[in-house]
Scaffold this motif. Structure first.
Motif, short mmCIF file in Angstrom:
data_model
loop_
_atom_site.label_atom_id
_atom_site.label_comp_id
_atom_site.label_asym_id
_atom_site.label_seq_id
_atom_site.Cartn_x
_atom_site.Cartn_y
_atom_site.Cartn_z
N TYR A 80 47.05 38.82 35.99
CA TYR A 80 45.84 39.21 35.82
C TYR A 80 44.76 38.32 36.02
CZ TYR A 80 42.18 42.61 33.78
OH TYR A 80 41.42 43.53 33.74
N ASP A 81 45.04 37.22 35.47
CA ASP A 81 44.10 35.97 35.58
C ASP A 81 43.81 35.47 37.05
OD1 ASP A 81 42.56 33.28 34.65
OD2 ASP A 81 44.21 32.66 35.66
N TYR A 82 45.15 35.58 37.79
CA TYR A 82 45.07 35.34 39.23
C TYR A 82 44.23 36.25 39.88
CZ TYR A 82 46.87 34.78 43.74
OH TYR A 82 47.10 34.76 45.19
N TRP A 83 44.34 37.64 39.89
CA TRP A 83 43.52 38.68 40.38
C TRP A 83 42.05 38.38 40.08
CZ3 TRP A 83 47.25 43.14 38.54
CH2 TRP A 83 48.42 42.93 39.46
N LEU A 84 41.79 37.77 38.69
CA LEU A 84 40.37 37.92 38.48
C LEU A 84 39.63 36.49 38.84
CD1 LEU A 84 40.50 39.08 34.69
CD2 LEU A 84 39.52 40.24 36.68
N GLY A 85 40.56 35.68 39.73
CA GLY A 85 40.01 34.31 40.31
C GLY A 85 40.08 33.22 39.34
N GLY A 86 41.05 33.33 38.24
CA GLY A 86 40.91 32.60 37.24
C GLY A 86 41.89 31.24 37.88
N GLY A 115 39.98 43.86 43.05
CA GLY A 115 38.70 44.68 42.88
C GLY A 115 38.86 45.82 41.63
N MET A 116 40.18 46.22 41.64
CA MET A 116 40.59 46.89 40.55
C MET A 116 40.47 46.38 39.23
SD MET A 116 43.45 49.26 42.20
CE MET A 116 43.24 50.30 43.69
N ALA A 117 41.02 45.00 39.41
CA ALA A 117 41.17 44.10 38.10
C ALA A 117 39.80 43.75 37.37
CB ALA A 117 41.98 42.98 38.26
N ARG A 118 38.72 43.67 38.43
CA ARG A 118 37.57 43.36 38.15
C ARG A 118 36.73 44.56 37.48
NH1 ARG A 118 37.53 40.13 42.73
NH2 ARG A 118 36.74 41.75 44.15
N ALA A 119 37.27 45.86 38.18
CA ALA A 119 36.46 47.10 37.65
C ALA A 119 37.17 47.36 36.03
CB ALA A 119 36.94 48.30 38.40
N ASN A 120 38.37 46.83 35.93
CA ASN A 120 38.94 47.10 34.55
C ASN A 120 38.18 46.05 33.60
OD1 ASN A 120 41.04 48.41 32.93
ND2 ASN A 120 41.55 46.27 32.63
N ARG A 121 37.98 44.88 33.98
CA ARG A 121 37.46 44.16 33.13
C ARG A 121 35.86 44.44 32.96
NH1 ARG A 121 38.85 40.06 29.52
NH2 ARG A 121 36.95 38.54 29.26
N ALA A 122 35.04 45.10 33.86
CA ALA A 122 33.80 45.61 33.71
C ALA A 122 33.85 46.40 32.63
CB ALA A 122 33.27 45.95 35.17
N VAL A 129 38.47 59.28 32.07
CA VAL A 129 37.90 59.48 33.51
C VAL A 129 38.17 58.09 34.26
CG1 VAL A 129 36.19 61.00 32.66
CG2 VAL A 129 35.76 58.63 32.61
N PRO A 130 38.26 58.08 35.56
CA PRO A 130 38.50 56.91 36.35
C PRO A 130 37.41 55.96 35.82
CG PRO A 130 38.15 58.87 37.89
CD PRO A 130 37.91 59.29 36.42
N VAL A 131 38.09 54.70 35.64
CA VAL A 131 37.40 53.59 34.67
C VAL A 131 35.91 53.33 35.48
CG1 VAL A 131 38.49 51.69 36.52
CG2 VAL A 131 38.02 51.31 34.03
N VAL A 132 35.86 53.34 36.63
CA VAL A 132 34.64 53.00 37.20
C VAL A 132 33.40 53.95 36.87
CG1 VAL A 132 35.39 51.65 39.06
CG2 VAL A 132 34.71 54.04 39.46
N THR A 133 33.86 55.25 36.49
CA THR A 133 32.86 56.24 36.34
C THR A 133 32.51 56.47 34.54
OG1 THR A 133 34.46 58.19 35.78
CG2 THR A 133 33.73 57.57 38.02
N TRP A 134 33.26 55.62 33.80
CA TRP A 134 33.09 55.66 32.32
C TRP A 134 31.49 54.95 32.14
CZ3 TRP A 134 31.85 53.42 27.80
CH2 TRP A 134 32.19 54.14 26.66
N HIS A 135 30.66 55.65 31.72
CA HIS A 135 29.40 55.19 31.36
C HIS A 135 28.87 54.00 32.32
CE1 HIS A 135 28.37 57.96 28.07
NE2 HIS A 135 29.46 58.05 27.76
N PRO A 136 28.55 54.26 33.61
CA PRO A 136 28.48 53.16 34.32
C PRO A 136 27.23 52.46 34.09
CG PRO A 136 28.28 55.21 35.68
CD PRO A 136 28.83 55.40 34.43
#
Length: 280
Positions: A27-33, A56-63, A246-253
């Motif tokens: 996960y750290d790798y995907w986030l650019g760590g 991008g999905m990992a970043r969306a989850n982190r957001a 809901v899809p993670v990107v749509t939860w209270h954007p």
């Protein structure tokens, strides 16, 4: 000096084995760590061949984590957090966001990866008014978390607590009884507490997710995506906060912390379900 502490539960390895992939480091790798090794990058790249947008999905989850903490502090009035499966520290950790909103917020982090233990100091950079702690423990044994002195001395279990299970329950098969694990956690906190979950799903592309499962299992990592309905069952014992699961990107954007509101062009751009449930 911030009042903070770390505690390593007995029975878990503290030596970092770089020869095998670990979820937190992938996960750290995907986030650019930078806290990842060849085995982690190999698995991360293998999964990316099946889901090119995985970073991008990992970043969306982190957001989402940031938006959830802002909701919990700003709207639900919760200032105590139990963040399980926290992963390697990066920008926007739970305590940073919570203590920005309420300097007296208290956060306990839990992870079973010794590399996260090695970075525990970064997770404990609390404000003077607040408190943070780190527990090296495994969610498969929730009582080892709930009875840990670091938890009991950091949060008040008579006051509402937010239990953060962000991208962690996919590492539990049905035979691991994830529902019982969550039930045990909820039983330890009072009414008004909240449960936060994100969970990867095959609902948006079943074949691609099946290949991801195969890649993870080949690397020795359990990976169990769940449908929306299955994810909803993990919230048993709570009342879902609008808009539900809901899809993670749509939860209270709109909860961007003062930044421009997120524009959601494709609700299914990140293959996670997300939600918050409140214990009545």
């Amino acid at each position: 000096m911030p009042d903070s502490q770390a505690h390593a539960a007995t029975g878990l390895p503290t030596r970092i084995d770089t020869s095998v992939a670990h979820e937190a480091r992938v996960y750290d790798y995907w986030l650019g760590g930078k806290d990842n090794y060849p085995a982690d990058r190999a698995l991360g790249d293998a999964i990316a061949t099946h889901i090119p947008a995985i970073r991008g999905m990992a970043r969306a989850n982190r957001a989402f984590l940031g938006r959830a903490v802002r909701y919990l502090v700003g709207t639900a009035g919760i200032t105590q957090f139990l963040d399980i499966g926290t992963g390697i520290p990066t920008a926007g950790n739970t305590h940073e966001i919570a203590q920005h909103l309420d300097p007296a917020a208290r956060v306990v982090y839990v992870d079973n990866d010794p590399i996260v233990l090695a970075h525990a100091r970064a997770l404990m950079a609390s404000t003077p008014q607040g408190r943070t702690a780190f527990i090296h423990a495994d969610l498969h044994e929730p009582d080892s978390i709930l009875s840990d002195p670091a938890l009991l001395s950091t949060v008040d279990l008579d006051r509402p607590v937010a239990i953060m299970l962000v991208a962690i329950m996919m590492y539990f098969r049905d035979e691991d009884d994830p529902h019982a694990i969550i039930e045990r956690l909820l039983a330890a906190v009072p009414s008004g507490s909240c449960l936060v979950i994100t969970h990867p799903t095959a609902d948006f592309d079943e074949r691609a997710m099946a290949r991801v499962v195969s890649s993870a299992e080949h690397a020795g990592i359990t990976f169990a995506p769940r449908s929306r309905a299955q994810t909803e069952t993990l919230f048993a014992g709570t009342e879902l906060v609008e808009p539900g699961v809901v899809p993670v990107v749509t939860w209270h954007p709109e909860l961007t912390g003062g930044l421009a509101p997120t524009v959601v062009a494709d609700p299914e751009s990140a293959w996670y379900w997300a939600g918050i449930g409140r214990k009545s």
